[in-house]
Design an enzyme around this catalytic site. Sequence first.
Site, PDB file in Angstrom:
ATOM      1  CG  PHE A 146      13.674  -8.801 -30.848  1.00  0.00           C
ATOM      2  CD1 PHE A 146      12.983  -9.975 -30.617  1.00  0.00           C
ATOM      3  CD2 PHE A 146      13.792  -7.890 -29.809  1.00  0.00           C
ATOM      4  CE1 PHE A 146      12.422 -10.247 -29.368  1.00  0.00           C
ATOM      5  CE2 PHE A 146      13.239  -8.145 -28.566  1.00  0.00           C
ATOM      6  CZ  PHE A 146      12.559  -9.332 -28.350  1.00  0.00           C
ATOM      7  CG  ASP A 231      13.422  -0.970 -32.120  1.00  0.00           C
ATOM      8  OD1 ASP A 231      14.048  -0.474 -31.165  1.00  0.00           O
ATOM      9  OD2 ASP A 231      12.758  -2.017 -32.038  1.00  0.00           O
ATOM     10  CE  LYS A 260      17.399  -4.104 -25.194  1.00  0.00           C
ATOM     11  NZ  LYS A 260      17.514  -5.187 -24.227  1.00  0.00           N
TER      12      LYS A 260
HETATM   13  C1  LIG Z   1      15.580  -3.484 -30.927  1.00  0.00           C
HETATM   14  C2  LIG Z   1      14.721  -3.868 -29.768  1.00  0.00           C
HETATM   15  N1  LIG Z   1      13.456  -3.443 -29.732  1.00  0.00           N
HETATM   16  C3  LIG Z   1      12.655  -3.739 -28.695  1.00  0.00           C
HETATM   17  C4  LIG Z   1      13.100  -4.514 -27.648  1.00  0.00           C
HETATM   18  C5  LIG Z   1      12.201  -4.833 -26.513  1.00  0.00           C
HETATM   19  O1  LIG Z   1      12.604  -4.133 -25.373  1.00  0.00           O
HETATM   20  P1  LIG Z   1      12.143  -4.598 -23.922  1.00  0.00           P
HETATM   21  O2  LIG Z   1      12.791  -5.894 -23.644  1.00  0.00           O
HETATM   22  O3  LIG Z   1      12.596  -3.481 -23.027  1.00  0.00           O
HETATM   23  O4  LIG Z   1      10.656  -4.707 -23.943  1.00  0.00           O
HETATM   24  C6  LIG Z   1      14.414  -4.985 -27.655  1.00  0.00           C
HETATM   25  C7  LIG Z   1      14.921  -5.836 -26.570  1.00  0.00           C
HETATM   26  O5  LIG Z   1      15.892  -6.514 -26.683  1.00  0.00           O
HETATM   27  C8  LIG Z   1      15.246  -4.660 -28.747  1.00  0.00           C
HETATM   28  O6  LIG Z   1      16.509  -5.080 -28.825  1.00  0.00           O
END
Ligand SMILES: Cc1ncc(COP(=O)(O)O)c(C=O)c1O
Length: 406
Positions: A146, A231, A260
């Site tokens: 994700f 990520d 986050k």
């Molecule tokens: C691993 C990861 N990357 C990217 C994102 C996307 O982040 P955002 O919701 O702040 O756009 C998330 C969101 O849950 C995530 O868990």
Amino acid sequence: MTTPSIVRTSTAELYDAHVMKNYARAALTLVRGRGTQVWDDAGNAYLDFTSGIAVSALGHCHPHWVAAVQRQAGELIHVSNLFRNPNQGELARRLVGYAGPGRVFFCNSGAEADEGMIKLARLHGMKKAGGEEGRCFKVIAAKNAFHGRMFGGMSATPQEKIQKGFRPLVPGFAFGELNKLESFAALVDDQTAAILVETIQGESGVNPCTPEFLRGLRRLCDERDLLLLLDEVQCGIGRTGKFYAFEHAGVRADVIAMAKGLGGGMPIGAIWAGERAAELFQPGNHGTTFGGTPLACAAALAVLDVIEREQLLAHVTNASGPWLGSLARLAQDFPAQIVMVRGRGFLVGVQMTTDPAPYVAALRERGLLVVPSGGNVLRFLPPLVATADELAKSVEIFRSVLLAKA
Ligand SMILES: Cc1ncc(COP(=O)(O)O)c(C=O)c1O
């Protein structure tokens, strides 16, 4: 002249009438938070083990964070990236201190951080191809990944529920099996610019990369001149007891995406890139109006202050051991309901044998908020400040729900 009539409408009615319907929300309106607790509009208290999906690292309204944000709000909130602001410079320095020599770009969310990483991969590929565009651009990501909801990240997220309706996607992504190095290696070709993984997959059920896999990816990237893009949007900023989750494996990233927990509730994202990759961005080829505002950076600096002063990395490491042990005992006691417990620190997934939604609701009724995740998983994401007593309380509530459903 007519005076506008004051209509008292409930929050639920306002949402029903005016808010887009892209979330299946709980029937709960939260109005106040303090530490690990939140209160609804009827005055009921909940132990918040969602942390706003891994955001509220310091819990709610930590006094140091509140004071820093209030001070900054009265001083200077936004100036754009046409100018310098002291907080952005200082936050970049502090993040480089955690990640190693390199540079930081600030944005506003995890998705935006991931887009920035993917753009760096494209620039790296172009450089590899002697400056020719469109020859080396592939990014190999993981099945079940994700990486956010924007087009680049969504294209790197091979899940039907996320991509359906939005095709055609951005080309150039291929997908290997998480923790199977050979499956990633087999996808690398002359068109490949980078490898992208979440150190711990959060949204698809808390699936950690093994240290061997991460080390293997590092070797593969070194051998084939690929960028290793990690990520850490969900698992970073102390959530696993190290500042970045990949530190547990002793590897080095070329680019890290974070968001986050970084702002402790203030929207802020960032990418750190090692010295070589950081030079790929030059004036004009990437940007954002809101990235790295004085206010957002003040919030993030306050988060780092508290993580350091209250030794939250050590706290997460120490407190998560017994907590994970208690959750594992629940798995032993209720094998008909729990398949397994996995994760690290305060990023924990409990894989249930059935749909986790009724458990989320039952836990909420007993005063504990958790987040469902892919693959029948209940995700427990306490704030980094959650105490041993609060962690124990979460196990007690969970046990009562399991007993009631046994
Ligand atoms: C691993 C990861 N990357 C990217 C994102 C996307 O982040 P955002 O919701 O702040 O756009 C998330 C969101 O849950 C995530 O868990």
